[in-house]
Motif scaffolding. Structure first.
Motif, mmCIF file in Angstrom:
data_model
loop_
_atom_site.group_PDB
_atom_site.id
_atom_site.type_symbol
_atom_site.label_atom_id
_atom_site.label_comp_id
_atom_site.label_asym_id
_atom_site.label_seq_id
_atom_site.Cartn_x
_atom_site.Cartn_y
_atom_site.Cartn_z
ATOM 1 N N ARG A 276 21.941 7.229 15.827
ATOM 2 C CA ARG A 276 23.254 6.726 15.403
ATOM 3 C C ARG A 276 24.334 7.349 16.283
ATOM 4 N NH1 ARG A 276 25.693 6.144 9.278
ATOM 5 N NH2 ARG A 276 27.495 5.004 9.981
ATOM 6 N N PRO A 277 24.556 6.784 17.466
ATOM 7 C CA PRO A 277 25.513 7.377 18.403
ATOM 8 C C PRO A 277 26.964 7.181 17.964
ATOM 9 C CG PRO A 277 24.590 5.385 19.318
ATOM 10 C CD PRO A 277 23.882 5.631 18.023
ATOM 11 N N ARG A 278 27.841 7.912 18.625
ATOM 12 C CA ARG A 278 29.271 7.856 18.338
ATOM 13 C C ARG A 278 29.913 6.813 19.246
ATOM 14 N NH1 ARG A 278 33.376 11.389 20.731
ATOM 15 N NH2 ARG A 278 31.670 12.523 21.694
ATOM 16 N N LEU A 279 30.610 5.863 18.638
ATOM 17 C CA LEU A 279 31.363 4.861 19.399
ATOM 18 C C LEU A 279 32.755 5.423 19.641
ATOM 19 C CD1 LEU A 279 31.939 2.098 20.637
ATOM 20 C CD2 LEU A 279 32.275 1.199 18.350
ATOM 21 N N ALA A 280 32.942 6.013 20.827
ATOM 22 C CA ALA A 280 34.212 6.653 21.179
ATOM 23 C C ALA A 280 35.099 5.645 21.896
ATOM 24 C CB ALA A 280 33.963 7.859 22.073
ATOM 25 N N VAL A 281 36.343 5.537 21.438
ATOM 26 C CA VAL A 281 37.296 4.593 22.016
ATOM 27 C C VAL A 281 38.441 5.379 22.640
ATOM 28 C CG1 VAL A 281 38.870 2.693 21.517
ATOM 29 C CG2 VAL A 281 36.715 2.859 20.283
ATOM 30 N N PHE A 282 38.782 5.027 23.876
ATOM 31 C CA PHE A 282 39.939 5.617 24.549
ATOM 32 C C PHE A 282 40.879 4.491 24.938
ATOM 33 C CE2 PHE A 282 42.164 6.765 28.491
ATOM 34 C CZ PHE A 282 42.915 7.816 28.001
ATOM 35 N N ARG A 283 42.141 4.663 24.589
ATOM 36 C CA ARG A 283 43.150 3.646 24.865
ATOM 37 C C ARG A 283 44.200 4.250 25.783
ATOM 38 N NH1 ARG A 283 48.094 2.863 22.766
ATOM 39 N NH2 ARG A 283 47.840 4.477 21.218
ATOM 40 N N SER A 284 44.347 3.660 26.965
ATOM 41 C CA SER A 284 45.427 4.077 27.859
ATOM 42 C C SER A 284 46.506 2.997 27.797
ATOM 43 C CB SER A 284 44.909 4.243 29.293
ATOM 44 O OG SER A 284 44.666 2.985 29.885
ATOM 45 N N ASN A 285 47.571 3.172 28.557
ATOM 46 C CA ASN A 285 48.631 2.175 28.554
ATOM 47 C C ASN A 285 48.174 0.850 29.150
ATOM 48 O OD1 ASN A 285 50.542 3.684 27.294
ATOM 49 N ND2 ASN A 285 51.499 4.419 29.174
#
Length: 120
Positions: free
Chosen positions: A26-35
């Protein structure tokens, strides 16, 4: 002490990461939001390894997107990460919003990934 938006986001992310952790099953769904863009990856924190990644900069998405910084791009990235995860046999994930509020582009990506078959 005055804090800016970036500091607040980083504090929220550190607070979240105390409890969130991804495994191979069960991996981690990491989200990164830039401009300008949005990025998502599935991470196994035990092995410290990225299993699957997708972003608005991917070669297959780039020509179809008018901008990498809107909800349409987030929906495309969410669908793509879910497809790639299913191809690797990953069904369940832990959602890590990266300290961002669950709103707008982050919410669009999460809902698209759910609609494409990821469970979280």
């Amino acid at each position: 002490m005055k804090t800016n938006r970036k500091d607040q986001t980083q504090r929220r992310h550190r607070r979240l990461r105390r409890k969130l952790s991804g495994t191979a099953s069960r991996p981690r769904l990491a989200v990164f939001r830039s401009n300008n863009h949005i990025y998502a990856q599935l991470i196994d924190d035990v092995q410290q390894h990225t299993l699957v990644a997708a972003s608005s900069l991917d070669k297959e998405l780039r020509p179809t997107l008018a901008s990498g910084a809107n909800c349409d791009a987030s929906v495309s990235v969410g669908t793509l990460i879910a497809e790639r995860a299913k191809a690797k046999g990953i069904e369940q994930v832990v959602f890590d919003r990266g300290g961002n509020l669950y709103h707008g582009r982050i919410k669009s990506l999460a809902e698209a990934a759910r609609a494409a078959g990821l469970q979280f």
